[in-house]
Each structure stands twice: as C-alpha cells, then as structure tokens.
Design a protein around this motif. Structure first.
Motif, PDB file in Angstrom:
ATOM      1  N   GLY A  73       0.862  -1.362   0.104  1.00 53.14           N
ATOM      2  CA  GLY A  73      -0.211  -0.016  -0.216  1.00 53.14           C
ATOM      3  C   GLY A  73       0.968   1.321   0.007  1.00 53.14           C
ATOM      4  N   LEU A  74       1.740   1.409  -1.001  1.00 56.96           N
ATOM      5  CA  LEU A  74       2.802   2.443  -0.891  1.00 56.96           C
ATOM      6  C   LEU A  74       2.327   3.384  -1.740  1.00 56.96           C
ATOM      7  N   SER A  75       2.748   4.669  -1.389  1.00 51.41           N
ATOM      8  CA  SER A  75       2.480   6.111  -2.312  1.00 51.41           C
ATOM      9  C   SER A  75       3.789   5.906  -3.206  1.00 51.41           C
ATOM     10  N   PRO A  76       3.571   6.814  -4.317  1.00 56.72           N
ATOM     11  CA  PRO A  76       5.013   7.048  -5.135  1.00 56.72           C
ATOM     12  C   PRO A  76       6.019   7.421  -4.539  1.00 56.72           C
ATOM     13  N   LEU A  77       5.766   8.495  -3.565  1.00 50.02           N
ATOM     14  CA  LEU A  77       6.849   8.903  -2.686  1.00 50.02           C
ATOM     15  C   LEU A  77       7.521   7.749  -1.895  1.00 50.02           C
ATOM     16  N   GLN A  78       6.805   7.137  -1.313  1.00 49.68           N
ATOM     17  CA  GLN A  78       7.134   6.229  -0.452  1.00 49.68           C
ATOM     18  C   GLN A  78       7.862   4.780  -1.278  1.00 49.68           C
ATOM     19  N   MET A  79       7.451   4.597  -2.405  1.00 47.11           N
ATOM     20  CA  MET A  79       8.384   3.782  -3.445  1.00 47.11           C
ATOM     21  C   MET A  79       9.542   4.358  -3.883  1.00 47.11           C
ATOM     22  N   ALA A 406       8.781  12.367  -6.004  1.00 50.23           N
ATOM     23  CA  ALA A 406       8.056  13.581  -5.285  1.00 50.23           C
ATOM     24  C   ALA A 406       7.558  14.604  -6.553  1.00 50.23           C
ATOM     25  N   ILE A 407       8.134  14.568  -7.631  1.00 54.68           N
ATOM     26  CA  ILE A 407       7.497  15.382  -8.764  1.00 54.68           C
ATOM     27  C   ILE A 407       6.344  14.734  -9.171  1.00 54.68           C
ATOM     28  N   VAL A 408       6.366  13.616  -9.516  1.00 53.84           N
ATOM     29  CA  VAL A 408       5.014  12.813  -9.985  1.00 53.84           C
ATOM     30  C   VAL A 408       4.001  12.906  -9.016  1.00 53.84           C
ATOM     31  N   GLN A 409       4.117  12.823  -7.652  1.00 51.06           N
ATOM     32  CA  GLN A 409       3.267  12.946  -6.517  1.00 51.06           C
ATOM     33  C   GLN A 409       2.683  14.387  -6.764  1.00 51.06           C
ATOM     34  N   MET A 410       3.371  15.407  -6.651  1.00 52.06           N
ATOM     35  CA  MET A 410       3.094  16.720  -6.677  1.00 52.06           C
ATOM     36  C   MET A 410       2.172  17.438  -7.896  1.00 52.06           C
ATOM     37  N   THR A 411       3.026  16.957  -9.027  1.00 54.60           N
ATOM     38  CA  THR A 411       2.445  17.232 -10.603  1.00 54.60           C
ATOM     39  C   THR A 411       1.603  16.355 -11.083  1.00 54.60           C
ATOM     40  N   GLY A 412       1.769  15.230 -10.706  1.00 53.34           N
ATOM     41  CA  GLY A 412       1.052  14.070 -11.716  1.00 53.34           C
ATOM     42  C   GLY A 412       1.460  13.834 -12.990  1.00 53.34           C
ATOM     43  N   SER A 413       2.743  14.545 -13.228  1.00 52.00           N
ATOM     44  CA  SER A 413       3.303  14.260 -14.497  1.00 52.00           C
ATOM     45  C   SER A 413       4.695  14.200 -14.430  1.00 52.00           C
ATOM     46  N   PHE A 414       5.292  13.772 -15.426  1.00 52.85           N
ATOM     47  CA  PHE A 414       6.941  13.182 -15.592  1.00 52.85           C
ATOM     48  C   PHE A 414       7.812  14.284 -16.324  1.00 52.85           C
ATOM     49  N   GLU A 415       7.022  15.351 -16.721  1.00 50.64           N
ATOM     50  CA  GLU A 415       7.503  16.442 -17.518  1.00 50.64           C
ATOM     51  C   GLU A 415       9.107  17.002 -16.892  1.00 50.64           C
ATOM     52  N   TYR A 416       8.911  17.415 -15.644  1.00 53.26           N
ATOM     53  CA  TYR A 416       9.700  18.062 -15.135  1.00 53.26           C
ATOM     54  C   TYR A 416      11.069  16.892 -14.806  1.00 53.26           C
ATOM     55  N   VAL A 417      10.722  15.943 -14.420  1.00 54.69           N
ATOM     56  CA  VAL A 417      11.785  14.597 -14.358  1.00 54.69           C
ATOM     57  C   VAL A 417      12.578  14.552 -15.303  1.00 54.69           C
ATOM     58  N   PHE A 418      12.169  14.727 -16.813  1.00 53.74           N
ATOM     59  CA  PHE A 418      13.143  14.792 -17.849  1.00 53.74           C
ATOM     60  C   PHE A 418      13.833  15.978 -18.103  1.00 53.74           C
ATOM     61  N   LEU A 419      13.292  17.001 -17.654  1.00 59.32           N
ATOM     62  CA  LEU A 419      13.657  18.514 -17.863  1.00 59.32           C
ATOM     63  C   LEU A 419      15.176  18.545 -16.791  1.00 59.32           C
ATOM     64  N   ILE A 420      15.043  18.049 -15.647  1.00 59.66           N
ATOM     65  CA  ILE A 420      15.983  17.870 -14.917  1.00 59.66           C
ATOM     66  C   ILE A 420      17.268  17.165 -15.015  1.00 59.66           C
ATOM     67  N   GLY A 421      16.819  15.916 -15.711  1.00 66.10           N
ATOM     68  CA  GLY A 421      17.895  14.708 -16.176  1.00 66.10           C
ATOM     69  C   GLY A 421      18.656  15.643 -17.436  1.00 66.10           C
ATOM     70  N   SER A 422      18.023  16.196 -18.149  1.00 74.72           N
ATOM     71  CA  SER A 422      18.731  16.917 -19.210  1.00 74.72           C
ATOM     72  C   SER A 422      19.680  17.881 -18.818  1.00 74.72           C
TER      73      SER A 422
END
Length: 442
Positions: A73-79, A406-422
């Motif tokens: 029963g884990l949230s995205p942040l817990q995972m 944390a980004i996915v839980q707060m925004t519901g999107s992976f957009e900033y995930v890829f931007l930070i990686g770049s």
C-alpha cells in the motif's frame, strides 16, 4: 639516479622517461603467453557474469515496483524512498570500499561482497514489513559497493594501460545486459511464480559466481604481465598518494560532479522507467516488461562503443584522458538532447525511440568512466579514485528516485523529471569536458 635499459637518468626525470616508454610501447602489439592470455580473459568473463548478477539484484525492485507497491500500500513517494534505500548506503560505502580493495586485494573483497549481497537478496524474499524491506535494501547497497572497485583492481593488475580499455568496457557492459534482460526475464519469473521467488533465484546465482571466483582467481605472477605494466609499477613505487590526499586535487572533484549527472539520469531510467510506462503511458505490466527492455538493450551496444571510440583516439595519438573524454562528453550531450522532448510526444513508438536514443547515448560514457579512473589515479589509488568517482555518481542515483517520486506525486506528470535529467547531463559534459584535464600527480 635510475637505470632504464642502458640509460641512467636522474630520478626527477624518471617518470617522464618511463611514461615515454609506455607511450611508445602502446603503438606496438603486446604479446602475452597463451596461458596467461586465456587466464586473464577468463577473469574478464567471470567479472562480466558477476556484473550481470550484481545489477539484476539492483533492478529487481524496479521491475517488481507495481506489485510491491500494491502489496504494501505504498504511495509514489514512499516507493521512491524504498528504491533509494539501496543507493545512499551504496554511495557512501564506495568510499571505504575502494580503500579496502587497494589494501586487501580484489580476490577477498570480490568474494566477500558477492556472498553477502546474495544472502541479503535471498532474505529479502522473506520480508513481511516495509521497514525490514528498507533495512535489507540498505544492506544490499553496502554489500555491493566493493564489486566494481575490485573488478577494476583485478583488470589493472592483469592488463596494461594501453590494453585495459576493452576489458573494462566489457565488464561495464554487464550492467547494460542485466538492465536489458531484467524487465522480460524478471517479469516472467514474477508473473509465473512470485516476486519473492524471483529474488531467491537471483540470490542463488550470486552464490554460484562467488564460488567460481574463489576457486579460480589469483593475482599475476612474475613474468605474466607485459613490460609496459612493469614500467607503470616502477613509476608507482615512488609516486604514491594517500587516500585523503585525493580530495585535495581538482580532478577528483570534477570526476565526482561529472559522474553525479550521468548516474542520476541512468538511475531515473532504472528505477522509474517501468513505472513511467505503466502510469504515464498506460501500458500493461506484461507489455511494459518487454517494452522497457528496449532502451536497456541498446545500452548494451553503447557501453563497449565508448571503449572502442576512446581506444581509437589513443591510437591516433591522443593522451588517454583526452581520448576517454570524446565518447564521454558527446554521449552526455546527445542524451540530454534526446530526453527533453520525451514527455511532449504522443506516439508511444516515438517515445520509446527517444528513450532508447537517450539511454544509448548515456551508456556510451559508462564504457570509459572506470577506465578514466585508471588514467587519472596514481597506481596505488586506482580502486580508491574509481570508488570516489562512483560515490559522486551514486549520490545522484540516490537522489533520483526520491526527486522523481516527489515530482510525480506533486504534479501528476513526468515532465520536470526529464527536464532535470537533461540539465544534469549538460553539467556532466561541462565538468568532464572543460575542467578535467590532467592526471593526479604527487
């Protein structure tokens, strides 16, 4: 005074003369006795198999991510926190691990590490709580930290500077092979049986590798290494640097910063790619198991390509550090450019193509990262500097799943995930390409 061949030279010129010998020797074929050559390449194969098992142990949690999250029963942040439980201890344990390998040697450290991480993986299958699961992942990180330093030390002992790029690239390919086969292989085991049995099988495989290593590995005897290797040892005997002194050199910090950006992005893929395809792209778990393998499979080509490219530029007359930087910097830049448009494309095929290009390009530097450490480090600190560089990378790896969750839980999107990686990939290219210029010299 110091005698080389028929020439006697002042001590202060010794390093320059020996290095000149090494550079000229690099242009000639180095011949090894047949049995010696077979033996050292057997060690390369054995280390490669160990690397595959090592990375299957790391990636099993990301493959089982959806099922474990549901069971506990884990949230995205817990995972994300659970997936980083391996990474923080692994990053920190790299610091003493390299120091221990330089002093104890690769045989004992490889054997002890593989035995411990295999037992921990098996025990993970019997967990019944989130906290115990977390603790065992911490122990996994600590136990796996000596593996690559021990591998680099073994290759450093059996291969000379001009021919160790290829075996080190092959060894690093093990991680990509594991990442490529992990999604379909581990998903099949997980769905056919359970995620717990999947963990047990991987743990047993690690014990088999440990047994093979204990019975077969030894350090080279006198006369089993080429004269160029002996020349390196002559320089090292009177040019030693202490472990703590490594942090006084700018080159060490450029390597830490550069590897941070590379490994951060790699572990964003390793820990969240299956979850992204399920949550962000709506694929089924079964289909994700096959689709997620595609970027990792092309990574298998990228790692040895980095070694091949750097060896090519060495043959063209480039100094080792400059030659390693060619695939390292270019790979990081291409990966950064490929990652940016991923969240904006609608077609799943285009998405997978971009992810595959990004992972392929970011894999190219992996083929030379550990080889670069042997070029920059003093001879007595090869494993230590490699581990310190790896420490910087896995600080990035430890942060990646938490930041992503944390980004996915707060925004519901992976957009900033890829931007930070770049952005971090560009930082890596700058750190290695513009600032790392020379080896560490006492």
């Amino acid at each position: 005074m110091y005698k080389i061949g028929q020439k006697t030279v002042p001590f202060y010129k010794k390093s320059k003369v020996v290095l000149t010998m090494m550079n000229s020797a690099a242009t000639d074929a180095v011949t090894y006795p047949v049995q010696t050559n077979k033996l050292r390449w057997w060690f390369v194969i054995l280390i490669l198999l160990g690397a595959i098992i090592n990375y299957l142990d790391r990636s099993n949690l990301s493959v089982a991510n959806p099922l474990i999250a549901k069971e506990y029963g884990l949230s995205p942040l817990q995972m994300g926190v659970l997936m980083s439980a391996f990474l923080w201890p692994y990053a920190l344990a790299n610091l003493p691990a390299g120091w221990l390998v330089d002093r104890i040697g690769p045989k004992k450290m490889f054997a002890g590490a593989s035995a411990l991480w295999s037992v921990v993986t098996i025990l993970t299958a019997f967990t019944n709580s989130y906290s115990l699961f977390y603790l065992l992942r911490v122990m996994l990180g600590i136990s796996e930290s000596p593996f690559f330093p021990a591998a680099v030390k073994a290759i450093d002992r059996w291969f000379s500077k001009d021919d160790r790029g290829t075996p080190l690239a092959i060894i690093n390919t093990g991680s990509q092979i594991a990442n490529g086969i992990a999604p379909p292989l581990l998903t099949a085991l997980m769905l056919a049986y359970s995620w717990k049995l999947m963990f047990i099988i991987i743990g047993v495989a690690g014990l088999v590798i440990m047994a093979l290593w204990c019975f077969s590995y030894r350090d080279p005897k006198n006369g089993e290494v080429a004269s160029i290797q002996e020349a390196e040892n002559q320089v090292a005997a009177e040019h030693k640097v202490g472990w703590g002194d490594l942090f006084k050199y700018k080159s060490t910090w450029y390597m830490i910063i550069g590897n941070f950006g590379l490994v951060y992005t790699m572990w964003t893929f390793l820990t969240w790619l299956p979850g992204y395809l399920v949550v962000g792209r709506g694929l089924s778990i079964l289909k994700t198991g096959w689709v997620a393998a595609i970027p990792f499979l092309v990574g298998i080509i990228g790692v040895p390509l980095g070694g091949i490219i750097s060896d090519y530029f060495i043959r063209k007359g480039y100094q080792p550090i400059q030659a390693r930087k060619v695939p390292l910097v270019s790979g990081a830049i291409v990966a950064a450019l490929a990652v940016i448009p991923v969240p904006y494309v609608q077609d799943i095929n285009v998405c997978i193509a971009l992810l595959s290009l990004a992972y392929f390009a970011s894999s190219v530097p992996t083929g030379v990262i550990w080889t670069l450490a042997t070029d920059v480090a003093p001879k007595n600190m090869v494993a230590s500097l490699g581990s310190i560089q790896n420490f910087g990378g896995f600080i990035g790896a430890a942060i990646a799943p938490i930041v992503t969750g944390a980004i996915v839980q707060m925004t519901g999107s992976f957009e900033y995930v890829f931007l930070i990686g770049s952005v971090l990939l560009i930082v890596s290219a700058i750190s290695y390409g513009m600032f790392l210029r020379k080896p560490i010299e006492p």
